[in-house]
Design an enzyme around this catalytic site. Structure first.
Site, PDB file in Angstrom:
ATOM      1  N   LYS A   1      -0.121   5.549  -5.877  1.00 26.32           N
ATOM      2  CA  LYS A   1      -1.070   5.344  -6.888  1.00 26.32           C
ATOM      3  C   LYS A   1      -1.991   6.571  -6.839  1.00 26.32           C
ATOM      4  CE  LYS A   1      -4.842   4.006  -6.181  1.00 26.32           C
ATOM      5  NZ  LYS A   1      -5.336   2.874  -5.960  1.00 26.32           N
TER       6      LYS A   1
ATOM      7  N   GLU B   1      -7.607   1.901 -12.691  1.00 25.95           N
ATOM      8  CA  GLU B   1      -7.141   3.140 -12.258  1.00 25.95           C
ATOM      9  C   GLU B   1      -5.827   3.622 -13.199  1.00 25.95           C
ATOM     10  OE1 GLU B   1      -6.302   1.491  -8.297  1.00 25.95           O
ATOM     11  OE2 GLU B   1      -8.270   2.119  -7.664  1.00 25.95           O
TER      12      GLU B   1
ATOM     13  N   CYS C   1       0.850  -1.262  -0.052  1.00 24.00           N
ATOM     14  CA  CYS C   1       0.066  -0.109   0.027  1.00 24.00           C
ATOM     15  C   CYS C   1       0.918   1.330   0.196  1.00 24.00           C
ATOM     16  CB  CYS C   1      -0.938  -0.097   1.242  1.00 24.00           C
ATOM     17  SG  CYS C   1      -1.739   1.599   1.358  1.00 24.00           S
TER      18      CYS C   1
ATOM     19  N   CYS D   1      -1.407   1.609  -3.025  1.00 23.35           N
ATOM     20  CA  CYS D   1      -2.656   2.543  -2.680  1.00 23.35           C
ATOM     21  C   CYS D   1      -2.013   4.359  -2.800  1.00 23.35           C
ATOM     22  CB  CYS D   1      -3.285   2.496  -1.531  1.00 23.35           C
ATOM     23  SG  CYS D   1      -3.441   0.938  -0.996  1.00 23.35           S
TER      24      CYS D   1
ATOM     25  N   TYR E   1      -9.577  -3.332 -10.784  1.00 16.46           N
ATOM     26  CA  TYR E   1      -9.200  -2.528 -10.093  1.00 16.46           C
ATOM     27  C   TYR E   1      -7.768  -1.434 -10.572  1.00 16.46           C
ATOM     28  CZ  TYR E   1     -11.818  -3.152  -5.638  1.00 16.46           C
ATOM     29  OH  TYR E   1     -12.877  -3.393  -4.741  1.00 16.46           O
TER      30      TYR E   1
ATOM     31  N   GLU F   1     -25.650  15.967  -2.082  1.00 19.70           N
ATOM     32  CA  GLU F   1     -27.099  16.012  -1.548  1.00 19.70           C
ATOM     33  C   GLU F   1     -28.055  15.302  -2.221  1.00 19.70           C
ATOM     34  OE1 GLU F   1     -28.924  19.844  -2.922  1.00 19.70           O
ATOM     35  OE2 GLU F   1     -27.229  20.284  -4.293  1.00 19.70           O
TER      36      GLU F   1
ATOM     37  N   HIS G   1     -27.071  22.299  -0.077  1.00 14.12           N
ATOM     38  CA  HIS G   1     -27.086  22.518  -1.289  1.00 14.12           C
ATOM     39  C   HIS G   1     -26.156  23.738  -1.354  1.00 14.12           C
ATOM     40  CE1 HIS G   1     -28.940  23.286  -5.160  1.00 14.12           C
ATOM     41  NE2 HIS G   1     -28.973  24.538  -4.881  1.00 14.12           N
TER      42      HIS G   1
HETATM   43  P1  NDP Z   1      -8.825  -7.545  -9.912  1.00 11.31           P
HETATM   44  O1  NDP Z   1      -9.172  -8.797  -9.282  1.00 11.31           O
HETATM   45  O2  NDP Z   1      -9.544  -6.134  -9.696  1.00 11.31           O
HETATM   46  O3  NDP Z   1      -8.993  -7.670 -11.594  1.00 11.31           O
HETATM   47  C1  NDP Z   1      -8.312  -8.734 -12.407  1.00 11.31           C
HETATM   48  C2  NDP Z   1      -8.531  -8.501 -13.828  1.00 11.31           C
HETATM   49  O4  NDP Z   1      -7.562  -9.554 -14.562  1.00 11.31           O
HETATM   50  C3  NDP Z   1      -9.865  -8.923 -14.372  1.00 11.31           C
HETATM   51  O5  NDP Z   1     -10.251  -8.115 -15.126  1.00 11.31           O
HETATM   52  C4  NDP Z   1      -9.788 -10.422 -14.628  1.00 11.31           C
HETATM   53  O6  NDP Z   1     -10.651 -10.839 -15.714  1.00 11.31           O
HETATM   54  C5  NDP Z   1      -8.398 -10.415 -15.165  1.00 11.31           C
HETATM   55  N1  NDP Z   1      -7.808 -11.945 -14.929  1.00 11.31           N
HETATM   56  C6  NDP Z   1      -7.814 -12.579 -13.839  1.00 11.31           C
HETATM   57  N2  NDP Z   1      -6.811 -13.519 -13.856  1.00 11.31           N
HETATM   58  C7  NDP Z   1      -6.324 -13.451 -15.261  1.00 11.31           C
HETATM   59  C8  NDP Z   1      -5.741 -14.296 -16.116  1.00 11.31           C
HETATM   60  N3  NDP Z   1      -5.198 -15.504 -15.638  1.00 11.31           N
HETATM   61  N4  NDP Z   1      -5.583 -13.971 -17.486  1.00 11.31           N
HETATM   62  C9  NDP Z   1      -6.165 -13.147 -17.958  1.00 11.31           C
HETATM   63  N5  NDP Z   1      -6.737 -12.044 -17.216  1.00 11.31           N
HETATM   64  C10 NDP Z   1      -7.137 -12.448 -15.925  1.00 11.31           C
HETATM   65  O7  NDP Z   1      -7.178  -7.384  -9.851  1.00 11.31           O
HETATM   66  P2  NDP Z   1      -6.043  -6.383  -9.838  1.00 11.31           P
HETATM   67  O8  NDP Z   1      -4.791  -6.726 -10.232  1.00 11.31           O
HETATM   68  O9  NDP Z   1      -6.719  -5.001 -10.393  1.00 11.31           O
HETATM   69  O10 NDP Z   1      -6.119  -6.019  -8.127  1.00 11.31           O
HETATM   70  C11 NDP Z   1      -5.664  -6.890  -7.401  1.00 11.31           C
HETATM   71  C12 NDP Z   1      -6.645  -6.387  -6.001  1.00 11.31           C
HETATM   72  O11 NDP Z   1      -5.662  -5.498  -5.427  1.00 11.31           O
HETATM   73  C13 NDP Z   1      -7.956  -6.116  -6.045  1.00 11.31           C
HETATM   74  O12 NDP Z   1      -8.838  -7.291  -6.261  1.00 11.31           O
HETATM   75  C14 NDP Z   1      -8.293  -5.172  -5.255  1.00 11.31           C
HETATM   76  O13 NDP Z   1      -8.475  -6.008  -3.897  1.00 11.31           O
HETATM   77  C15 NDP Z   1      -6.910  -4.832  -4.592  1.00 11.31           C
HETATM   78  N6  NDP Z   1      -6.616  -3.286  -5.061  1.00 11.31           N
HETATM   79  C16 NDP Z   1      -7.551  -2.239  -4.477  1.00 11.31           C
HETATM   80  C17 NDP Z   1      -7.537  -1.019  -5.128  1.00 11.31           C
HETATM   81  C18 NDP Z   1      -8.490   0.077  -4.447  1.00 11.31           C
HETATM   82  O14 NDP Z   1      -8.978  -0.170  -3.110  1.00 11.31           O
HETATM   83  N7  NDP Z   1      -8.721   1.041  -4.988  1.00 11.31           N
HETATM   84  C19 NDP Z   1      -6.854  -0.644  -6.031  1.00 11.31           C
HETATM   85  C20 NDP Z   1      -5.633  -1.547  -6.394  1.00 11.31           C
HETATM   86  C21 NDP Z   1      -5.871  -3.016  -6.110  1.00 11.31           C
HETATM   87  P3  NDP Z   1     -12.179 -11.283 -15.504  1.00 11.31           P
HETATM   88  O15 NDP Z   1     -13.032 -10.185 -14.610  1.00 11.31           O
HETATM   89  O16 NDP Z   1     -12.500 -11.506 -16.728  1.00 11.31           O
HETATM   90  O17 NDP Z   1     -12.033 -12.596 -14.461  1.00 11.31           O
END
Ligand code: NDP
Length: 449
Positions: free
Chosen positions: A51, A183, A43, A48, A179, A443, A438
């Protein structure tokens, strides 16, 4: 009683490990924490915090354009220096890293700047070969970006490296649509790159409310971010001119300058020696724990992303606190996982708490949904078409608000406050009984029809 070097040995000084170490020490435990990289964890060091600073930086791209409509004389070509932003962000990360170390030191937690692996229920080995013993061990080693094992994957980067780029590339391809992908799509796009997101399924941000993520998709496309769906990553070929040729199923190959993998994160359990203590892992390699964060080895506990429960910093912090209070403070505490608010710092951001409309329809007998779809007044004057969308999901029988989902400027800030009301179980009528403030965007929460 056995004579151990420490009461608690923590492996990993990220959000969960740091909180657990500090609180256990405050309860009187003799604590050491081993960290192989930098105190602060994902983080603070490469997640976080940096980012969010990049997201702030990215916002200026549109703010500077909009400023003209508000009467400011802004040159038509504003110069952006990635090096300046990157270096300032990295300096802030250094400052926070120092602050985290100081906090641990001031609580008499011994910081060991080495990798540690488990060698038994009460023992660990440091990278220099030293053995240490502890009555209890806490594993808080987090997770790392998953990279698909396709040919040429080594030519791609992950979010870890994104903070250190020499320059912003012209053409960026991001694999994944969760996510991190959304982002960084906003960040790279605002800094002038052409961004394409490719995802294996038809969806972005699976798990978020459908209407809200659809609005993000529409706005992102309107801004010029491209999406390719049903596209399984097949490989990257590095060409003679240094560009990257990316192949994927169902679509033509693409030539880009940077490929970033944002395809989920995997627990850092590989090579950690957990089998020596009988610590069981689940199918994803995450440590199996009970409600008190205890693994299948009674003296070994785990918190945070390594347990793959909810991969969010504030959750890891709560788990670390609950562990320390329960085990060392005589205050048995469990984390309440219900109604955890979350946000995506996309462009514009999204935020949500509680059930999505689809989840509510599956779970409850009767559901009432209220929405507010509006153009924030700042966008109107700026001539910006982007509309915000707020959705309130209520139990049709009781009127209780069971979910709140939003997209638009500042919604993470607004939702954090509104999440208190949702967590407290307030009804739509109680929201409406509050007089609107307002003119604000928030709101709309008390005016939804
Ligand atoms: P996410 O789980 O959010 O998204 C993963 C993405 O990758 C999805 O679109 C998924 O596709 C795809 N995917 C997963 N596995 C494969 C694969 N083997 N081949 C191809 N595509 C794949 O993961 P992130 O990496 O974006 O983030 C990880 C975690 O970090 C998040 O789950 C979150 O908990 C945390 N995070 C939180 C943030 C915040 O609170 N703002 C910011 C950044 C990270 P599909 O949906 O089609 O399965």
């Amino acid at each position: 009683m056995a004579d151990y070097d420490y009461d608690l040995f923590v492996i990993g000084a990220g959000s969960g490990g740091t909180r657990a170490s500090r609180v256990a020490a405050a309860h009187g435990a003799r604590v050491a924490v081993a960290e192989e990289y930098r105190v602060g964890g994902t983080c603070v060091i490469r997640g976080c915090v940096p980012k969010k600073l990049l997201v702030y930086g990215a916002h200026f791209a549109e703010d500077l354009k909009d400023a003209r409509r508000f009467g400011w004389q802004v040159p038509s070509e504003c110069e952006f220096s990635w090096e300046t932003l990157r270096d300032n962000v990295l300096a802030e990360v250094d400052r926070l890293n120092g602050a985290y170390k100081k906090t641990l030191e001031s609580h008499n937690v011994e910081i060991i700047d080495q990798r540690a692996v488990v060698t038994g229920p009460h023992s660990v080995r440091l990278a220099d070969g030293t053995e240490k013993t502890a009555e209890r061990i806490l594993i808080a080693v987090g997770a790392h970006p998953a990279v698909p094992s396709c040919p040429g994957h080594e030519h791609g980067i992950t979010s870890n490296e994104a903070f250190h780029l020499d320059a912003i590339p012209s053409r960026v391809l991001i694999a994944g649509a969760g996510y991190i992908a959304n982002e960084f799509a906003g960040v790279f796009h605002q800094f002038g790159a052409h961004v394409t997101l490719i995802n294996r399924s038809k969806d972005i941000l699976r798990g978020y409310d459908l209407t809200i993520r659809d609005r993000l998709l529409q706005i992102s496309m309107m801004k010029g971010i491209e999406f390719r769906f049903d596209a399984t990553f097949e490989g990257i070929e590095k060409m003679d001119d240094g560009c990257l040729k990316v192949s994927m199923s169902n679509h033509e190959p693409m030539i880009v300058d940077l490929v970033m993998f944002a395809t989920g994160r995997l627990p850092n359990t590989h090579g950690l020696g957990l089998e020596t203590a009988g610590v069981e892992l689940d199918d994803h390699g995450a440590i199996k724990v009970d409600e008190d964060n205890r693994s299948t080895c009674p003296s070994i506990y785990a918190v945070g992303d390594v347990t793959n429960r909810v991969q969010l910093t504030p959750v890891a912090i709560r788990e670390g606190q609950a562990f320390a209070d329960t085990v060392f403070g005589g205050k048995p505490t469990r984390v309440d996982y219900d109604c955890i608010p979350a946000a995506v710092f996309s462009h514009p951001p999204m935020a949500g708490v509680g059930m999505t409309e689809a989840q509510a329809r599956q779970t409850l007998g009767s559901v009432q949904v209220y929405t507010s779809d509006f153009r924030p007044m700042k966008n109107v004057l700026a001539g910006r078409e982007e509309r915000s969308l707020y959705k309130m999901v209520c139990d049709g029988d009781t009127g209780r608000v069971v979910g709140l989902h939003m997209i638009g400027p500042d919604v993470p800030e607004i939702l954090q406050a509104a999440a208190i009301a949702v967590k407290a179980g307030l009804t739509k009528a109680q929201f409406d009984a509050t007089v609107a403030l307002h003119p604000t965007m928030a709101e709309e929460l008390v005016l939804m029809r």
